[in-house]
Structures are given as structure tokens and as C-alpha cells.
Design a protein around this motif. Structure first.
Motif, PDB file in Angstrom:
ATOM      1  N   GLY A 108      48.120   8.802 -32.595  1.00 32.63           N
ATOM      2  CA  GLY A 108      48.068   9.640 -33.780  1.00 32.63           C
ATOM      3  C   GLY A 108      47.308   8.936 -34.884  1.00 32.63           C
ATOM      4  N   GLY A 109      47.378   9.487 -36.068  1.00 31.93           N
ATOM      5  CA  GLY A 109      46.684   8.906 -37.213  1.00 31.93           C
ATOM      6  C   GLY A 109      46.914   9.762 -38.443  1.00 31.93           C
ATOM      7  N   VAL A 110      46.327   9.345 -39.559  1.00 32.61           N
ATOM      8  CA  VAL A 110      46.529  10.036 -40.827  1.00 32.61           C
ATOM      9  C   VAL A 110      46.110  11.502 -40.737  1.00 32.61           C
ATOM     10  CG1 VAL A 110      45.830  10.102 -43.250  1.00 32.61           C
ATOM     11  CG2 VAL A 110      46.249   7.904 -42.144  1.00 32.61           C
ATOM     12  N   ASP A 111      45.034  11.779 -40.018  1.00 37.25           N
ATOM     13  CA  ASP A 111      44.491  13.138 -39.961  1.00 37.25           C
ATOM     14  C   ASP A 111      44.943  13.917 -38.734  1.00 37.25           C
ATOM     15  OD1 ASP A 111      43.127  11.507 -38.241  1.00 37.25           O
ATOM     16  OD2 ASP A 111      41.155  12.372 -38.641  1.00 37.25           O
ATOM     17  N   ILE A 112      45.962  13.427 -38.014  1.00 36.35           N
ATOM     18  CA  ILE A 112      46.451  14.105 -36.821  1.00 36.35           C
ATOM     19  C   ILE A 112      47.883  14.583 -37.060  1.00 36.35           C
ATOM     20  CG2 ILE A 112      47.083  13.828 -34.389  1.00 36.35           C
ATOM     21  CD1 ILE A 112      44.818  11.798 -34.146  1.00 36.35           C
ATOM     22  N   VAL A 113      48.094  15.875 -36.883  1.00 30.56           N
ATOM     23  CA  VAL A 113      49.431  16.463 -37.004  1.00 30.56           C
ATOM     24  C   VAL A 113      49.914  16.757 -35.594  1.00 30.56           C
ATOM     25  CG1 VAL A 113      50.811  18.316 -37.992  1.00 30.56           C
ATOM     26  CG2 VAL A 113      48.781  17.471 -39.218  1.00 30.56           C
ATOM     27  N   PRO A 114      50.821  15.924 -35.050  1.00 29.63           N
ATOM     28  CA  PRO A 114      51.166  16.041 -33.626  1.00 29.63           C
ATOM     29  C   PRO A 114      51.709  17.402 -33.224  1.00 29.63           C
ATOM     30  CG  PRO A 114      52.702  14.589 -34.781  1.00 29.63           C
ATOM     31  CD  PRO A 114      51.559  14.842 -35.705  1.00 29.63           C
ATOM     32  N   GLN A 115      52.540  17.998 -34.090  1.00 26.74           N
ATOM     33  CA  GLN A 115      53.113  19.296 -33.734  1.00 26.74           C
ATOM     34  C   GLN A 115      52.045  20.395 -33.691  1.00 26.74           C
ATOM     35  OE1 GLN A 115      53.993  17.433 -36.342  1.00 26.74           O
ATOM     36  NE2 GLN A 115      54.243  18.622 -38.220  1.00 26.74           N
ATOM     37  N   THR A 116      50.982  20.223 -34.475  1.00 25.60           N
ATOM     38  CA  THR A 116      49.881  21.180 -34.426  1.00 25.60           C
ATOM     39  C   THR A 116      49.080  21.010 -33.146  1.00 25.60           C
ATOM     40  OG1 THR A 116      49.726  21.232 -36.840  1.00 25.60           O
ATOM     41  CG2 THR A 116      47.793  21.975 -35.603  1.00 25.60           C
ATOM     42  N   VAL A 117      48.860  19.757 -32.762  1.00 24.07           N
ATOM     43  CA  VAL A 117      48.168  19.484 -31.496  1.00 24.07           C
ATOM     44  C   VAL A 117      48.930  20.138 -30.342  1.00 24.07           C
ATOM     45  CG1 VAL A 117      47.466  17.665 -29.886  1.00 24.07           C
ATOM     46  CG2 VAL A 117      47.167  17.330 -32.348  1.00 24.07           C
ATOM     47  N   LEU A 118      50.265  20.019 -30.365  1.00 20.19           N
ATOM     48  CA  LEU A 118      51.097  20.636 -29.336  1.00 20.19           C
ATOM     49  C   LEU A 118      50.995  22.156 -29.394  1.00 20.19           C
ATOM     50  CD1 LEU A 118      53.414  20.666 -27.216  1.00 20.19           C
ATOM     51  CD2 LEU A 118      55.014  20.504 -29.147  1.00 20.19           C
ATOM     52  N   ALA A 119      51.145  22.724 -30.580  1.00 23.46           N
ATOM     53  CA  ALA A 119      51.147  24.179 -30.723  1.00 23.46           C
ATOM     54  C   ALA A 119      49.815  24.792 -30.303  1.00 23.46           C
ATOM     55  CB  ALA A 119      51.470  24.564 -32.168  1.00 23.46           C
ATOM     56  N   GLN A 120      48.741  24.031 -30.456  1.00 24.95           N
ATOM     57  CA  GLN A 120      47.414  24.535 -30.089  1.00 24.95           C
ATOM     58  C   GLN A 120      47.093  24.318 -28.616  1.00 24.95           C
ATOM     59  OE1 GLN A 120      44.839  22.512 -32.893  1.00 24.95           O
ATOM     60  NE2 GLN A 120      45.197  24.054 -34.494  1.00 24.95           N
ATOM     61  N   GLY A 121      48.053  23.776 -27.864  1.00 30.05           N
ATOM     62  CA  GLY A 121      47.864  23.611 -26.432  1.00 30.05           C
ATOM     63  C   GLY A 121      47.035  22.415 -26.033  1.00 30.05           C
ATOM     64  N   GLN A 122      46.849  21.459 -26.962  1.00 24.76           N
ATOM     65  CA  GLN A 122      46.051  20.281 -26.672  1.00 24.76           C
ATOM     66  C   GLN A 122      46.900  19.109 -26.179  1.00 24.76           C
ATOM     67  OE1 GLN A 122      43.871  19.602 -30.293  1.00 24.76           O
ATOM     68  NE2 GLN A 122      42.976  21.644 -30.281  1.00 24.76           N
ATOM     69  N   ALA A 123      48.186  19.316 -26.067  1.00 23.57           N
ATOM     70  CA  ALA A 123      49.110  18.317 -25.508  1.00 23.57           C
ATOM     71  C   ALA A 123      50.298  19.073 -24.935  1.00 23.57           C
ATOM     72  CB  ALA A 123      49.562  17.318 -26.570  1.00 23.57           C
ATOM     73  N   ASP A 124      50.998  18.428 -24.013  1.00 22.96           N
ATOM     74  CA  ASP A 124      52.184  19.046 -23.414  1.00 22.96           C
ATOM     75  C   ASP A 124      53.436  18.769 -24.227  1.00 22.96           C
ATOM     76  OD1 ASP A 124      50.986  20.093 -20.885  1.00 22.96           O
ATOM     77  OD2 ASP A 124      50.490  17.978 -20.641  1.00 22.96           O
ATOM     78  N   TYR A 125      53.467  17.599 -24.872  1.00 24.46           N
ATOM     79  CA  TYR A 125      54.613  17.205 -25.686  1.00 24.46           C
ATOM     80  C   TYR A 125      54.093  16.416 -26.881  1.00 24.46           C
ATOM     81  CZ  TYR A 125      56.863  18.427 -21.333  1.00 24.46           C
ATOM     82  OH  TYR A 125      57.243  19.117 -20.209  1.00 24.46           O
ATOM     83  N   ALA A 126      54.920  16.344 -27.935  1.00 21.42           N
ATOM     84  CA  ALA A 126      54.523  15.604 -29.131  1.00 21.42           C
ATOM     85  C   ALA A 126      55.741  14.911 -29.718  1.00 21.42           C
ATOM     86  CB  ALA A 126      53.895  16.542 -30.160  1.00 21.42           C
ATOM     87  N   ILE A 127      55.487  13.791 -30.381  1.00 22.26           N
ATOM     88  CA  ILE A 127      56.528  13.080 -31.124  1.00 22.26           C
ATOM     89  C   ILE A 127      56.328  13.381 -32.601  1.00 22.26           C
ATOM     90  CG2 ILE A 127      57.598  10.854 -31.616  1.00 22.26           C
ATOM     91  CD1 ILE A 127      57.667  11.731 -28.641  1.00 22.26           C
ATOM     92  N   ALA A 128      57.358  13.932 -33.239  1.00 17.62           N
ATOM     93  CA  ALA A 128      57.231  14.289 -34.654  1.00 17.62           C
ATOM     94  C   ALA A 128      58.597  14.243 -35.318  1.00 17.62           C
ATOM     95  CB  ALA A 128      56.627  15.686 -34.806  1.00 17.62           C
TER      96      ALA A 128
END
Length: 387
Positions: free
Chosen positions: A84-104
Motif C-alpha cells: 500500500g501507500g499514501v495514495d492507495i485506498v485498499p478497500q477501494t482496490v478491493l471494491a473495484q475488483g483489483q484484489a481479492d482481499y484487503a487489509i483496512a
């Protein structure tokens, strides 16, 4: 079919149905051979992508250990971990289908859910908050009430609500009773005297002040040089690192099974870090952390304190009382702009213990200690700069 035209009667309904089944099977096969999140490659392990909420560090040691020690692999999973990083919102990455799971963190993820992100908390890894407010001991700041009239640093970006809730509970109006200062993600403003109290994570920024040299002694600062407000002690703590899954995909039995296996591998990774702190430090360093070895050892040790001992139901179980407290703070604590994290209660699909219960049952049958009732933290000696 041989491709030749015929003047015979139109295809029967039975034939059309058969062709439709063949087409559906072809699409299914094609979907199973893709290389995106959640895909599998032939008879090999199933590829799964996990999005972290920050860069590689001890905060995520359990997931890294699960990869390194083969805990995911033995459950048929090939887990790819995305930093992750300052400009990465993990739950958004998950919701957009770009990951299977996210830590948030739970409040941030719930805010995204309120805005339309279809995500569900399926395992609450951190059972306690790791957020502190740190001050030099000679400032006399030992409670939220003592912040009155002080210069109070906070990171913003949704990280500040435990602090604001704590001040409000102590009878302070955050927007007028303190001077709020936008704090960088470090402790330099505190060490230089620009602010009186700084936001810190127990496993990261608090270690930074203990890795710094006290100019009065020439030695490193010690815990006695500082006072710490721990929001777990004030009733305003909020749940943090959790494993989030796609709400929509949880209706798919295949994804449900993957979720159970992924949670089981993750918890086993954290159980390994509970018993092998130095090994997990080495795994994190090997994975590419830019932080020093003693700092990472501190991180793994402090993160263990947020997980272990876990509830009797096992690691990852979501405690309804802790969830309700998080929601209450998210709905009532107001930041300097008059905003709350949430405007309404989350719906029932926002969390579930279904998959963690299955995962814990799986681990118990394998002899894995999923509670850690006898857990004892280790003692870590920090080096200058965390080296």
C-alpha cells in the motif's frame, strides 16, 4: 458441427438448450484460466491477491509469514501481496475488483462502504487499537483533558477520530479548546517542540521517539521520558486492521471456500509470529522493508500485543461490543471540520463471523493455538534509528 448449410427443419429446442450449455461451459473454463485476482492456473494453486494498506513492515508480518512458511500454499493458495501507500485506498482496490482481499481499518472501510463500496469484514485480526497520543513527560499530559490549550498533532485522513472522541468525552471541544496541527507521518514535530502531543502507532511512531537521541544525555530516549494516552483505556478505541472481502462475491460458494482458506492461512501466519518474533522480523526485512531490523522486531512484538491473546472464539473473531463501540465513535465523534466518519449505522452485511469460525475450526483440527491464552510479549532493545 461441420459448418455446412442445410435446408432441413430448424434446430430443435433440445439442441438449442444443449448448445447453450456448451457455451456456458466454455465461458466457465475461460474464466477459470484467467490470471487476474482469484484465478487459478490449471491444476496449480489458486492465485489470490491481498492489498495491504501500507508499505511492507511488521504490521503485516503474519501475511508475509503465511507466504514464507507455506501456510497459504498448503491450503491451495498462491497469495500475491500488494504493497500500500499514501495514495492507495485498499478497500477501494478491493471494491473495484483489483484484489481479492484487503487489509483496512474498520472505520475507514465502513466509510467507503457507506459510499457504495460492497465490502465485508470477514476477520478482525487486530482486537485492540494501536493508536497513542504521545507527549514529553514534563508536559504533564496524561489524559485527554490535559490536552486543553496544547498544540495537538494528528494525521487526519480518518486517523484522528479516536483522539477527537477522547477529547470530546473529556469535555473538550477539539475545534476550540486545543490548537490542532497537521502532523506528518513521523515524530519530528514532537521531538523539535513544535507540538505538545503527537499521534503515534504503538508499533511504529512510538518506537521512533525511543530510537532518537536525547540531547540532554547523549543516550536514546526511554519510555520514562514520555507520557502516553492509550485510547483503549478511555472507551474511544476503534477497531483497526481487518481482512475485508467482496460482499457480492461472498454469494459464490467458490469464493466462500477461498475466503475460509485464506483466513486460516493468515491466522496461522500470525500464530507463527506470536511464537517466532525474530523469524518474522527476518521475513519482513527479507520482503523488502525499508525500516531497520530492531524497529521491525519492535513492530512485530507490538502488533502481537494487538492480536494476542485473542477472544475465546479465536483470532479474527469480531466482537460485537467492540464493533458497536467503533460504530458509535464513527457516528458521534466530530473532527475539526464538523464531520463524522459515518452518517448512519452500517447494514448487517458489513461484517460476518461465518468464515472466521470455519477457519478457526479448521485450524483447531490441525492443532494450531488460535487463542494464545498464555501469550507473553518479548522484550525488544531498539537501536539508534531503528537499525
Amino acid at each position: 458441427m461441420n459448418g455446412r448449410a442445410t435446408a432441413a427443419r430448424p434446430p430443435s429446442r433440445r439442441l438449442l438448450r444443449s448448445l447453450a450449455v456448451v457455451a456456458a461451459l466454455a465461458l466457465s473454463v475461460a474464466a477459470c484460466t484467467t490470471t487476474g485476482p482469484g484465478s487459478s492456473t490449471g491444476d496449480g494453486p489458486q492465485r489470490v491477491t491481498l492489498q495491504l494498506q501500507w508499505s511492507t513492515q511488521g504490521q503485516f508480518a503474519g501475511y508475509l509469514a503465511a507466504v514464507d512458511q507455506g501456510f497459504y500454499a498448503k491450503r491451495g493458495l498462491d497469495v500475491q501481496i500488494k504493497e500500500g501507500g499514501v495514495d492507495i485506498v485498499p478497500q477501494t482496490v478491493l471494491a473495484q475488483g483489483q484484489a481479492d482481499y484487503a487489509i483496512a481499518w474498520v472505520p475507514k472501510a465502513l466509510a467507503s462502504r457507506e459510499q457504495g463500496a460492497a465490502i465485508t469484514d470477514v476477520a478482525q485480526i487486530f482486537q485492540r487499537s494501536g493508536t497513542y497520543q504521545v507527549a514529553f513527560a514534563d508536559k504533564g499530559i496524561t489524559s485527554a483533558a490535559d490536552l486543553r490549550g496544547k498544540r495537538v498533532g494528528n494525521w487526519g485522513f480518518g486517523n484522528e477520530f479516536e483522539l477527537f472522541a477522547g477529547m470530546t468525552a473529556a469535555g473538550l471541544t477539539p475545534a476550540s479548546d486545543v490548537t490542532l496541527v497537521q502532523q506528518q507521518f513521523d515524530m519530528q514535530a514532537l521531538l523539535s517542540g513544535e507540538i505538545d502531543a503527537a499521534q503515534a502507532m504503538s508499533y511504529n511512531e512510538y518506537a521512533q521517539v525511543l530510537e532518537a537521541q536525547n540531547p540532554a544525555t547523549g543516550q536514546l530516549y526511554t519510555p520514562a521520558d514520555f507520557s502516553v494516552i492509550n485510547w483503549n483505556d478511555t472507551g474511544t478505541a476503534m477497531l483497526q486492521d481487518a481482512i475485508w472481502a467482496s460482499t457480492e462475491r461472498l454469494s459464490d460458494p467458490g469464493y466462500e471456500d477461498t475466503t475460509t482458506r485464506f483466513i486460516a492461512g493468515s491466522i496461522e501466519g500470525w500464530a507463527y509470529c506470536r511464537e517466532n518474533v525474530e523469524s518474522c522480523r527476518d521475513i519482513v526485512v527479507k520482503a523488502g522493508s525499508t525500516l531497520g531490523a530492531s524497529h521491525q522486531l519492535w513492530q512485530v512484538n507490538e502488533v502481537n500485543k494487538l492480536i494476542w491473546p485473542s477472544p475465546a472464539a479465536g483470532a479474527g473473531a469480531i466482537d460485537p461490543a467492540a464493533w458497536e463501540q467503533t460504530v458509535r465513535v464513527a457516528r458521534t465523534a466530530v473532527n475539526a471540520d464538523g464531520q463524522t466518519v459515518l452518517t448512519r449505522d452500517p447494514d448487517p452485511e458489513a461484517y460476518t463471523n461465518t468464515y472466521v469460525e470455519r477457519a478457526v475450526g479448521m485450524l483447531k483440527s490441525e492443532g494450531v493455538d488460535v487463542v494464545g491464552a498464555g501469550y507473553t510479549p518479548t522484550t525488544v532493545t531498539l537501536n539508534p534509528g531503528g537499525s
